[in-house]
Scaffold this active site. Structure first.
Site, mmCIF file in Angstrom:
data_model
loop_
_atom_site.group_PDB
_atom_site.id
_atom_site.type_symbol
_atom_site.label_atom_id
_atom_site.label_comp_id
_atom_site.label_asym_id
_atom_site.label_seq_id
_atom_site.Cartn_x
_atom_site.Cartn_y
_atom_site.Cartn_z
ATOM 1 N N HIS A 205 33.887 102.683 86.510
ATOM 2 C CA HIS A 205 35.280 102.237 86.405
ATOM 3 C C HIS A 205 36.227 103.265 87.012
ATOM 4 C CE1 HIS A 205 35.439 98.563 83.740
ATOM 5 N NE2 HIS A 205 34.148 98.858 83.719
ATOM 6 N N ARG A 209 38.980 102.593 90.352
ATOM 7 C CA ARG A 209 40.431 102.519 90.265
ATOM 8 C C ARG A 209 41.078 103.680 91.025
ATOM 9 N NH1 ARG A 209 38.923 103.783 84.701
ATOM 10 N NH2 ARG A 209 39.709 105.830 84.059
#
Length: 330
Positions: A205, A209
């Protein structure tokens, strides 16, 4: 085969885009991917990128090469930032506010967020996606994404994204806020010592991002929503609820679990309703799976289903993500 012969009229910036695709066009010759095949079957072809600036071909204008692209000066002095090609992230000249920015939004929408944060791109800048190709499933999907990137909502605006495990809901949430200049990522799962599989998920993750996003690893989602005025991505509501059940002892007495955790739900819903931020939250849709085999599991399902309903009722947008495909919920 249809092409982009009916290109849009010049924008107020003086830029007229004649073609939007990557150098090989879209669909690409000989490519058998689903994206190119869809366009070929529909008889649609997007021409390679080209544009006029003030009526002059952009490549013939005065320009300065910058990392990742070109700083173009039109005949009337307009400044246009142009990406060099797919994957390029053109660096703005210092102190310049661009009349137009022609960017690889299909591959790097987060670059638009960085340009906005640095004020090289403002609300008056004409922004367009160029070098488009089969990295996007279809023109319709590109238009859907551009709706989030080119016209980001000012707060308050609340979106609830529901989906099962590995449905693509987190990626959808990150995509929606990719071009926003000011994002706080709220990770409610926290660290789990001695769990390498969970650590690998968290690392994936983080890599996905934008690095400039702020990260808050906290279960105080209500506090973040009360203080924020930019954009907030909450991932996710299910892990927040699991922590709330830990903190209230709800797991130990499933018969009273929902009652025990209800004040936490009330506080979160109140903060959701009262926030000034643009919020996108990810949550698990547990109602489509098998009935949990334990009382505690059923209590969690009931509490999360109730919370999802209440948050959705207070949301401007809600959508269900299945196998990476998104369906808006009226």
């Amino acid at each position: 085969m249809n092409s982009e012969v009916n290109a849009p009229a010049p924008s107020p910036s003086g830029v007229r885009i004649l073609g939007t695709a990557a150098a090989g066009g879209w669909p690409a010759d000989g490519c058998r991917c689903a994206s190119c095949t869809r366009l070929r079957a529909a008889g649609i072809r997007h021409a390679p990128f080209d544009a006029l600036v003030g009526g002059t071909p952009w490549a013939e204008c005065d320009r300065t090469d910058v990392p990742g692209g070109h700083d173009v000066r039109g005949p009337s002095g307009e400044r246009v930032l142009v990406a060099a090609g797919p994957g390029s992230r053109p660096e703005p000249a210092e102190g310049v506010r661009y009349a137009a920015a022609l960017l690889d939004l299909a591959g790097a929408p987060d670059h638009l967020g960085r340009l906005r944060a640095g004020r090289a791109v403002t609300a008056e800048t004409h922004v367009a996606a160029v070098h488009v190709d089969h990295r996007v499933p279809s023109p319709a999907e590109l238009e859907r994404r551009l709706g989030f990137w080119l016209r980001p909502h000012a707060g308050p605006w609340r979106t609830l994204l529901l989906g099962g495990s590995r449905s693509g809901k987190s990626a959808e949430a990150e995509m929606r806020l990719a071009a926003h200049p000011d994002v706080t990522y709220v990770a409610t799962g926290g660290a789990r010592d001695g769990d390498p599989e969970w650590a690998a998920r968290v690392a994936a993750h983080r890599r996905r991002r934008p690095a400039r996003w702020r990260t808050a690893e906290t279960t105080d989602v209500a506090g973040v929503l009360a203080a924020a005025d930019g954009a907030v991505l909450v991932d996710g509501i299910g892990t927040w609820l699991a922590a709330a059940m830990d903190e209230t002892g709800a797991w130990e007495d499933p018969a009273t679990a929902v009652t025990r955790v209800l004040p936490r739900l009330d506080a979160l819903v109140a903060a959701w309703r009262g926030t000034a931020a643009h919020v996108v939250a990810v949550t698990d849709e547990v109602g489509l799976s098998l009935v949990p085999t334990t009382p505690a599991g059923r209590a969690f399902r009931d509490a999360l289903g109730l919370l999802n309903q209440r948050l959705a009722a207070e949301s401007e947008d809600a959508a269900l993500v299945v196998a990476g495909r998104v369906r808006d919920l009226a």
